[in-house]
Write a protein that holds these residues in place. Structure first.
Motif, PDB file in Angstrom:
ATOM      1  N   UNK A  34      23.761  42.532  33.433  1.00 28.94           N
ATOM      2  CA  UNK A  34      24.957  41.781  33.081  1.00 28.94           C
ATOM      3  C   UNK A  34      26.171  42.680  32.894  1.00 28.94           C
ATOM      4  N   UNK A  35      25.955  43.916  32.413  1.00 30.52           N
ATOM      5  CA  UNK A  35      27.073  44.767  32.057  1.00 30.52           C
ATOM      6  C   UNK A  35      27.015  46.134  32.723  1.00 30.52           C
ATOM      7  N   UNK A  36      26.377  46.228  33.875  1.00 34.58           N
ATOM      8  CA  UNK A  36      26.334  47.509  34.587  1.00 34.58           C
ATOM      9  C   UNK A  36      27.535  47.604  35.522  1.00 34.58           C
ATOM     10  N   UNK A  37      27.818  48.796  35.983  1.00 30.31           N
ATOM     11  CA  UNK A  37      28.896  48.964  36.944  1.00 30.31           C
ATOM     12  C   UNK A  37      28.458  49.972  37.987  1.00 30.31           C
TER      13      UNK A  37
ATOM     14  N   UNK B  37      32.150  41.089  14.141  1.00 30.09           N
ATOM     15  CA  UNK B  37      31.739  39.683  14.244  1.00 30.09           C
ATOM     16  C   UNK B  37      32.936  38.772  14.462  1.00 30.09           C
ATOM     17  N   UNK B  38      34.137  39.297  14.222  1.00 26.81           N
ATOM     18  CA  UNK B  38      35.369  38.525  14.459  1.00 26.81           C
ATOM     19  C   UNK B  38      36.081  38.964  15.731  1.00 26.81           C
ATOM     20  N   UNK B  39      35.426  39.759  16.558  1.00 26.53           N
ATOM     21  CA  UNK B  39      36.031  40.235  17.797  1.00 26.53           C
ATOM     22  C   UNK B  39      36.303  39.068  18.753  1.00 26.53           C
TER      23      UNK B  39
ATOM     24  N   UNK C 155      37.749  47.258  25.115  1.00 27.53           N
ATOM     25  CA  UNK C 155      36.641  46.402  24.710  1.00 27.53           C
ATOM     26  C   UNK C 155      35.310  46.929  25.210  1.00 27.53           C
ATOM     27  N   UNK C 156      35.313  47.492  26.426  1.00 25.25           N
ATOM     28  CA  UNK C 156      34.070  48.016  26.975  1.00 25.25           C
ATOM     29  C   UNK C 156      33.570  49.218  26.182  1.00 25.25           C
ATOM     30  N   UNK C 157      34.467  50.007  25.661  1.00 27.20           N
ATOM     31  CA  UNK C 157      34.057  51.180  24.868  1.00 27.20           C
ATOM     32  C   UNK C 157      33.374  50.717  23.579  1.00 27.20           C
ATOM     33  N   UNK C 158      33.988  49.739  22.919  1.00 31.61           N
ATOM     34  CA  UNK C 158      33.374  49.189  21.717  1.00 31.61           C
ATOM     35  C   UNK C 158      31.981  48.634  22.022  1.00 31.61           C
ATOM     36  N   UNK C 159      31.899  47.918  23.117  1.00 29.28           N
ATOM     37  CA  UNK C 159      30.636  47.290  23.488  1.00 29.28           C
ATOM     38  C   UNK C 159      29.557  48.328  23.768  1.00 29.28           C
TER      39      UNK C 159
ATOM     40  N   UNK D 284      33.108  37.904  23.163  1.00 24.73           N
ATOM     41  CA  UNK D 284      31.817  37.341  22.757  1.00 24.73           C
ATOM     42  C   UNK D 284      30.676  38.334  22.938  1.00 24.73           C
ATOM     43  N   UNK D 285      30.762  39.177  24.007  1.00 25.53           N
ATOM     44  CA  UNK D 285      29.659  40.106  24.233  1.00 25.53           C
ATOM     45  C   UNK D 285      29.623  41.199  23.159  1.00 25.53           C
ATOM     46  N   UNK D 286      30.788  41.540  22.602  1.00 24.57           N
ATOM     47  CA  UNK D 286      30.836  42.504  21.509  1.00 24.57           C
ATOM     48  C   UNK D 286      30.287  41.872  20.228  1.00 24.57           C
TER      49      UNK D 286
END
Length: 524
Positions: free
Chosen positions: A53-56, A168-170, A131-135, A173-175
């Motif tokens: 789902x989240x690969x690149x 939890x308030x991000x 956002x991707x870094x956080x995730x 949704x994936x984060x």
């Protein structure tokens, strides 16, 4: 004699038993069930399934230079600290991929290199572009927290819990889902970690995610319910009930959700919530979900039946009204089926639940008789494994403590004495004590109606007396005292009347009949 009677009463619900003793009884069975179900529900889990789902397609410079070798933790840290955002993203993603390996991820190597505090700092990045870094950082930390207690501790000590709570308030949704997962792993580490998570007020955020109805993806919902379950989990000490009580109505609605994982974790959460005082049990009973829990006892998936049975078993350790709620929901026919399960753990749990019902009032005991459970209890005594036999022995001993004489004779006439006395061969001294209590109860109650000679003769004929006399040499004082008291009270010279012989049928069963109106005693 008075001390012996008091000691004996302490083994039975509603018979002068103190609350602490009742809790001890529940704790022993709860610990054994947790051991039996370690494959049914995990307290921690690594995120190794979302790769697609989240690969690149991008590969870090380190991976390009050496595709056949693993990127070192130090290389990752240097790239993160380089100030180059692209390198930072590639580095944290590399860390996540390494920690997401299905087998033997190098968690300790990453910890020892000092990666955990670096990843925790990355959780604070607020820019939407990052956002991707956080995730990726959250995912990597989730997998570190899925390890042993020491590994989880490094995540906690790096200050990750409040940062995950903030996520939890991000808006992503994936984060949020990854933060839920990480907090679930931390909470699953034990009471101390669980309480640290609860102290951040995360329960209200989790409940908002499924309010009023869960609209998120099923994998997302499963993680939320699993995390809530871990927040309710563990005892010594249990969680602050005021902190977890708000989840009860939400979990109640989820019992009607059509997904096995959601159902299983909701049931496990209820099993933890009802494993305590009658007040906690009542908070669950008040949701009117006992009939649904009973229905789930017939579910095809054992991963659902096991925790549902645990909840029912916990409820019947409560007061008589709470036990009645289970009986009125038609639980006894379901328990009858489970006594014949091919899974010994379910047989044991069902017998344990029944033992707490037979520890109730004579009317509750009658419901067990009316459900035709007595032959099944005898069968467990005869053919069950050690743990199931022990619970069946408790069911009998509790039955004999609160039943009427006529109810006792009903049980004896089914052939109870021989298999019950056979359990005296157990290697577990506590089980032997339970059986001796049951035998004493039988003799004491039958004595009140003038029939103890016949019960004593039946015990002697099946070899039970020989076992009891031998137990007078047992090293445990409790067993010696109980055995000695039975022999002295009912089998010593002058106590037995050899002229009294019970009438028997062709299959050697006693002919117990209703008491004669003139004499008030039972006749054989």
């Amino acid at each position: 004699m008075a001390n012996l009677d008091e000691s004996r009463r302490m083994h039975f619900k509603n018979k002068g038993r103190c609350p602490e003793e009742m809790r001890r009884r529940r704790n022993e069975v709860s610990i054994e069930l947790r051991k039996a179900r370690k494959d049914d529900q995990l307290s921690k889990k690594r995120n190794i399934f979302a790769e697609e789902l989240f690969s690149d397609d991008e590969v870090s410079p380190c991976e390009q230079a050496s595709p056949s070798t693993m990127v070192s933790p130090q290389d990752i840290i240097e790239a993160i600290q380089s100030g180059d955002r692209l390198k930072l993203l590639h580095a944290v993603r590399s860390a996540r991929k390494i920690l997401s390996r299905e087998k033997n991820p190098p968690i300790d190597k990453m910890i020892n290199a000092g990666l955990v505090p670096v990843l925790v700092q990355l959780l604070e990045i607020q820019s939407e572009d990052d956002g991707d870094i956080q995730f990726e950082a959250a995912w990597a930390l989730t997998n570190i927290a899925s390890g042993n207690s020491e590994q989880t501790k490094t995540v906690i000590e790096a200050g990750a819990i409040p940062k995950f709570a903030t996520l939890l308030s991000s808006p992503f949704s994936h984060i949020v889902e990854q933060a839920v997962w990480a907090l679930g792993n931390i909470a699953g580490d034990g009471p101390e970690a669980r309480d640290l998570v609860l102290a951040q007020g995360v329960m209200k955020y989790l409940l908002r995610l499924i309010e009023p109805e869960p609209l998120c993806a099923i994998s997302y919902l499963r993680n939320i319910v699993w995390t809530i379950s871990n927040l309710c989990r563990n005892k010594k000490p249990p969680p602050d009930f005021t902190a977890v009580r708000p989840c009860i109505p939400y979990l109640s609605r989820l019992l009607y959700y059509n997904d096995n994982d959601v159902l299983a974790d909701a049931c496990w959460a209820f099993s933890y919530l009802t494993d305590g005082t009658n007040e906690k049990i009542q908070a669950v009973v008040d949701q009117n979900i006992v009939p649904k829990l009973v229905e789930l006892l017939g579910h095809q998936a054992s991963t659902i039946v096991t925790p549902a049975l645990r909840v029912i078993g916990n409820i019947v350790t409560g007061n008589d009204e709470q036990t009645d709620a289970v009986i009125q929901a038609s639980a006894l026919p379901q328990l009858k089926v489970l006594l014949h399960s091919t899974r010994p753990a379910l047989v044991k749990e069902a017998a344990w639940a029944i033992s707490n019902i037979t520890a109730g009032t004579s009317s509750q005991i009658q419901t067990v008789i009316d459900a035709n459970l007595l032959p099944d209890i005898i069968q467990v005594l005869e053919k069950g494994d050690f743990k199931s036999q022990r619970e069946a022995a408790w069911a009998v001993a509790n039955f004999t403590s609160g039943c009427t004489a006529y109810q006792l004779f009903n049980f004896l006439n089914l052939g109870l004495i021989t298999p019950f006395c056979a359990v005296l061969n157990s290697r577990d001294w506590k089980t032997i004590c339970v059986v001796l209590d049951g035998i004493f109860n039988m003799l004491q109650l039958s004595e009140k109606v003038g029939e103890h000679h016949n019960v004593a003769l039946a015990i002697e004929d099946c070899g039970g007396l020989d076992k009891i006399e031998e137990l007078q040499n047992h090293p445990k004082d409790q067993i010696y005292n109980k055995a000695y008291h039975i022999v002295e009270s009912y089998f010593s010279d002058g106590k037995e009347d050899g002229t009294v012989v019970p009438e028997s049928t062709s299959d050697d069963k006693f002919m117990f009949t209703a008491p004669d109106s003139a004499s008030g005693t039972f006749s054989f």
